[in-house]
Structures are given as C-alpha cells and as structure tokens.
Write a protein that holds these residues in place. Structure first.
Motif, PDB file in Angstrom:
ATOM      1  N   VAL A 143      -3.674  25.505  28.047  1.00 32.07           N
ATOM      2  CA  VAL A 143      -4.486  24.401  28.478  1.00 32.07           C
ATOM      3  C   VAL A 143      -5.631  24.466  27.516  1.00 32.07           C
ATOM      4  N   GLY A 144      -6.146  23.286  26.981  1.00 35.18           N
ATOM      5  CA  GLY A 144      -7.401  23.405  26.019  1.00 35.18           C
ATOM      6  C   GLY A 144      -8.576  23.534  26.995  1.00 35.18           C
ATOM      7  N   PHE A 145      -9.354  24.406  26.344  1.00 33.86           N
ATOM      8  CA  PHE A 145     -10.696  24.581  27.063  1.00 33.86           C
ATOM      9  C   PHE A 145     -12.141  24.538  26.034  1.00 33.86           C
ATOM     10  N   GLY A 146     -11.496  24.222  24.830  1.00 24.33           N
ATOM     11  CA  GLY A 146     -12.837  24.174  23.926  1.00 24.33           C
ATOM     12  C   GLY A 146     -12.605  25.011  22.592  1.00 24.33           C
ATOM     13  N   ASP A 147     -13.522  25.546  21.978  1.00 19.34           N
ATOM     14  CA  ASP A 147     -13.317  26.238  20.816  1.00 19.34           C
ATOM     15  C   ASP A 147     -13.797  27.757  20.968  1.00 19.34           C
ATOM     16  N   GLY A 160     -15.989  18.147  31.625  1.00 23.64           N
ATOM     17  CA  GLY A 160     -14.887  17.468  30.817  1.00 23.64           C
ATOM     18  C   GLY A 160     -13.934  18.360  29.985  1.00 23.64           C
ATOM     19  N   GLY A 161     -14.552  19.200  28.873  1.00 23.72           N
ATOM     20  CA  GLY A 161     -13.793  19.995  28.253  1.00 23.72           C
ATOM     21  C   GLY A 161     -12.993  19.237  26.866  1.00 23.72           C
ATOM     22  N   ALA A 168      -4.193  15.980  21.617  1.00 23.28           N
ATOM     23  CA  ALA A 168      -2.773  16.029  21.961  1.00 23.28           C
ATOM     24  C   ALA A 168      -2.293  16.260  23.453  1.00 23.28           C
ATOM     25  N   HIS A 169      -3.397  16.744  24.138  1.00 22.95           N
ATOM     26  CA  HIS A 169      -2.888  16.830  25.640  1.00 22.95           C
ATOM     27  C   HIS A 169      -4.144  16.516  26.524  1.00 22.95           C
ATOM     28  N   GLY A 170      -5.239  15.946  26.006  1.00 22.75           N
ATOM     29  CA  GLY A 170      -6.317  15.244  26.902  1.00 22.75           C
ATOM     30  C   GLY A 170      -7.423  16.255  27.050  1.00 22.75           C
ATOM     31  N   LEU A 171      -8.631  15.962  27.614  1.00 17.23           N
ATOM     32  CA  LEU A 171      -9.511  16.779  27.873  1.00 17.23           C
ATOM     33  C   LEU A 171      -9.112  17.824  29.127  1.00 17.23           C
ATOM     34  N   THR A 172      -9.669  18.777  29.252  1.00 20.50           N
ATOM     35  CA  THR A 172      -9.467  19.879  30.235  1.00 20.50           C
ATOM     36  C   THR A 172      -9.197  19.270  31.540  1.00 20.50           C
ATOM     37  N   ILE A 173     -10.129  18.369  31.864  1.00 19.66           N
ATOM     38  CA  ILE A 173     -10.230  17.529  33.082  1.00 19.66           C
ATOM     39  C   ILE A 173      -8.910  16.633  33.378  1.00 19.66           C
ATOM     40  N   ASP A 174      -8.434  16.225  32.212  1.00 23.28           N
ATOM     41  CA  ASP A 174      -7.135  15.496  32.207  1.00 23.28           C
ATOM     42  C   ASP A 174      -6.041  16.485  32.756  1.00 23.28           C
ATOM     43  N   ASN A 175      -6.137  17.515  32.741  1.00 16.24           N
ATOM     44  CA  ASN A 175      -5.189  18.575  32.900  1.00 16.24           C
ATOM     45  C   ASN A 175      -5.343  19.300  34.244  1.00 16.24           C
TER      46      ASN A 175
END
Length: 470
Positions: A143-147, A160-161, A168-175
């Motif tokens: 899951v994406g968290f930033g860099d 937000g994130g 590709a998969h949205g902000l962290t909050i979108d997941n």
C-alpha cells in the motif's frame, strides 16, 4: 489466511468514569508506560523530527491498549492539561509534541495482520511505513505511504498520503477501509463506510482533528518488484519542464518525484558535480517490467544522465535508508500547480541559483487514480490538482528571516493560481492556510464532524478545524 482479532466497543470504558487526576494515579491504571522528565529515555522520546523544537511535555504516555488511550484522555479532560498525539513525529509544525502537556505516543500500538485472500491488512498505528511495507512485501503486496520509511503510518494516512503508488492505486486514504478510533469522550469506535461513516469520511484527510487512531485497515495491492530509483539529470529549464510533462503523460503506474537541489556528495557522482544544482528524479514504475524501458525512454532522452540508478528492485527498496538523527530547522511552503513549462522552470532555476546552502524545490506529479475520486468523497479535497510543489530551505537563527522570504518568493514564482495546500506539508502557517487545506464545503463538513466527536476541541494540537457551533 489471517484475520484481525482486534475488538472495540461503542461506549465509554470504566476507566473514563473515574479519571486519574495525577500522573502517579494514571500510571497505576495503564498497561503501557508514563515517561516523565526524570526518566532516562525522556529526552529521546520527546524529540521530534523538526529542528529548533525543544518542547518539554509533562509526560509522554506510551499506551499499549485502547483502554490506555481512554484512561489518558480521561486524565486530560479531568486536569485540563493540553494533549498532543504522536506516531512518527514528522509533523512540520511540531504538532507531535506539546510543552507542559501530555503526549500520547502510539508507537507501542503494534501488530500487522495480513489477509492475503481478501487483499486487506490491519495495522497498528505505531508502525512506520517501512515496517508495514516490509511485512506486506512478504506476501507480494503493498500500500502506498509516500517516499520515506521513517514516517508513522497513522500520521501520513490521516493527512492523505501522496507517494510513488498514488497515481496507480490512489492516495493512502483511498485504500483505508476502516479504523479503530478513541474519541475525545472516551469511546472506542470501529469506523468504516457503514459504521460512523461521517467520522470515517473525516479521518480520510482531516489529520488528528477527530481522535486517536489506534489501528487501521487497508486495502493492499499485488506489488512485488518495481523498476525504480534515482535518475540524476542536469538542471536546465528544458530538462525540468520536459521531465514534468513526460511524467504527466506517462501511464498511471509511473510515479515521479522531482527534487531540484544542490547535488549531495554522492560517491557515484563526479566530485565537480557535488554542490551544483541538479534535477534528482525519483521514479517508480509499478507496471509490467518489460514495459519499463519504453515508459522511461522519454525521461531518459531529455539529457545525458549524470547518474542512472533506475533498475528492478523490490518496492520496499524505494525507501531511502533511515536518515541519521539530525534535526535541521527548515522553512518551507507547499502549494499546488498545473503546468511546469520552460519559462516557469527557468524562473525556478534562477531562484535556486540566487542563494547558497541547502535548498530544494520538489515537484510531485499527481493525477491518475488520485483524480478519479470525487473531491467530496474524503476530507482531502484537491483531486484535480495536477502537480504538488514544495519549496524548502535549511535555516539558522541568523538567516531565518532572509531564508523565509526567499522561500515565500520562490513559491510565489511557482504559483499559477491553483488553490489549496496538502495538509501533511503544512507548517505553522496560520488559520488561513489551514482553510486552504480544507476549502469551502470541506471545512464546513469537518467542523460538523468535529462538533459530533470533539465538541470541546480537545484535539487542537494539529492543523485545527474548530467544531461547528451547535
């Protein structure tokens, strides 16, 4: 397959009915720790990432359970002492600590439970992005968290994130599928789209305004290896403008973060480049590996690279090593923009060349899955923004005013009238800037949710949205 065994309630626990009124009393009620100034690890635990901050909390509470958070909030309400919530401690405004108050430090709230069959994971709020990414990688998931690996997952998520996987998969909050939250009145709530949906809406972008999040449930994605790394290019206007344009035109699976800055003393870069302005592109292609060369060709063709470290790597390898324990004082300003054309790129490079010392202009290309979510679906309301910009400079007490003026003027040079600011990149910049983070109806809706779950504004050590008048 593993499933979460976390439990929650929707009524105050017994500890809230008879609150502690002294730290000694509070200590007897907790499974976790109460750390005071005389304790050996107090100084280490009170330190936050922001430089120039020397807050001395009256106590740092390290809860081990939800009930520990409930008891601590009851103590805070009974005594009137201010409270701050800390996970990673990376708040630009140093909101992760409070002088003379109580810090609820959630870093002992751990546990990662992955359900690979359903593509979900429960994560304790005390984990870092690096820890969660490593645990998910064992299942070929992410899951994406930033860099940056050191950030706390709760902090980056609630704001937000924005990171390598966002297009590709949205902000962290979108997941974010759900969360366990301790509210100001001591309730422990499990919130999601069906349960307390107003609170769940607000948690996705409103930061720490609405409660203490203790666990988070994420949708996770099949991501094992990516093609990514650093591409170091000459700092010219055609390169910078071309890079942003190429990233915007690329498939959603390409994430690009551009840093225009003095070249660090990297061992693989010629010594005569050290200290010179360069364009440092951090790229991450999460699509099919065989397509990477074609996708990256427009970027690589912009100029002969100074260094090209882009290669197949586990996704977890996109995080740089943990930074040394330095805490520079930084002045910064964030904004959104739309197009970085050659004239604007030239102005930016001229601004960066005018001063010495450590300074950076960062550009993050947005769009993709971020923009496919309606503005009002979450408390992050900047879905149409195409580029996020961030200008920062290291400062000392002697040159702070001069550097702050330079940062403001450089950000103004990037400003094309696109409203808003990303709350996770917002410092202590005043109430108008908080309004920019939560524009119009978003502000009003957060204030209404705040009035329901924190009518006394107990959680005000944040980019604060006061509760609506009831």
């Amino acid at each position: 397959m593993t499933t979460s065994s976390t439990t929650s309630s929707t009524t105050p626990t017994a500890t809230a009915a008879t609150p502690a009124t002294t730290l000694d009393d509070l200590r007897t009620r907790l499974t976790g720790r109460v750390v005071e100034p005389h304790d050996a690890d107090y100084d280490a635990l009170r330190t936050v990432a922001a430089g120039g901050v020397d807050a001395r909390p009256a106590a740092i509470v390290r809860p081990a359970t939800d009930d520990d958070v409930v008891a601590t909030l009851a103590f805070v309400r009974a005594t009137g002492i201010p409270v701050a919530v800390r996970c990673g401690g990376h708040s630009s405004a140093a909101h992760s600590t409070v002088d003379g108050g109580v810090v609820i430090d959630v870093r002992d709230l751990l546990g990662i439970e992955v359900d690979a069959d359903s593509g979900t994971a429960w994560v304790g709020a005390g984990h870092t992005a690096r820890e969660v990414t490593a645990a998910l990688a064992e299942h070929g998931l992410a899951v994406g968290f930033g860099d940056t690996g050191e950030v706390g997952v709760a902090g980056i998520t609630l704001g937000g994130g924005i990171g390598f996987l966002s297009r590709a998969h949205g902000l962290t909050i979108d997941n974010l599928l759900g969360a366990d939250v301790v509210t100001a009145d001591g309730r422990v709530l499990r919130t999601d789209a069906a349960n307390h949906p107003d609170l769940f809406w607000g948690l996705r972008g409103a930061g720490a305004n609405l409660g203490v999040v203790t666990r988070l449930r994420f949708r996770v994605h099949p991501v094992r290896d990516v093609v990514g790394g650093m591409l170091l290019l000459p700092a010219t206007a055609p390169v910078l403008a071309g890079l942003v344009a190429a990233a915007q035109a690329a498939p959603d699976e390409l994430g690009v973060i551009v840093n225009v800055m003095p070249c660090p003393p990297l061992p693989f870069v010629p010594a005569d480049v050290h200290g010179r302005l360069v364009v440092m592109a951090l790229v991450c292609w999460s699509g099919a590996a065989e397509d990477a060369d074609a996708v990256l060709a427009p970027i690589r063709s912009l100029a002969e690279p100074i260094a090209d470290l882009v290669a197949p790597t586990p996704y977890a390898g996109m995080f740089p090593p943990d930074a040394p324990p330095e805490h520079p004082t930084v002045v910064a300003r964030g904004l959104f923009t739309d197009v970085v054309d050659e004239p604007l790129a030239a102005r930016l490079l001229d601004r960066l060349a005018e001063v010495d010392g450590m300074r950076v202009a960062q550009l993050r290309v947005l769009g993709g899955a971020i923009a496919r979510v309606p503005d009002d679906a979450t408390a992050y309301a900047h879905r149409s923004a195409r580029v996020m910009a961030y200008v920062a400079a290291f400062v000392s007490p002697e040159d702070r005013d001069e550097r702050a003026a330079w940062v403001a003027a450089t950000a103004a040079a990037l400003d094309r009238g696109v409203p808003g600011v990303y709350v996770n990149f917002l410092g202590e910049e005043g109430p108008d800037r908080v309004r920019d983070a939560y524009p119009g109806a978003t502000w009003d809706r957060i204030a209404q949710v705040k009035a329901t779950y924190d009518p006394e504004n107990l959680f005000r050590r944040n980019q604060n949205v006061p509760p609506a008048a009831v």
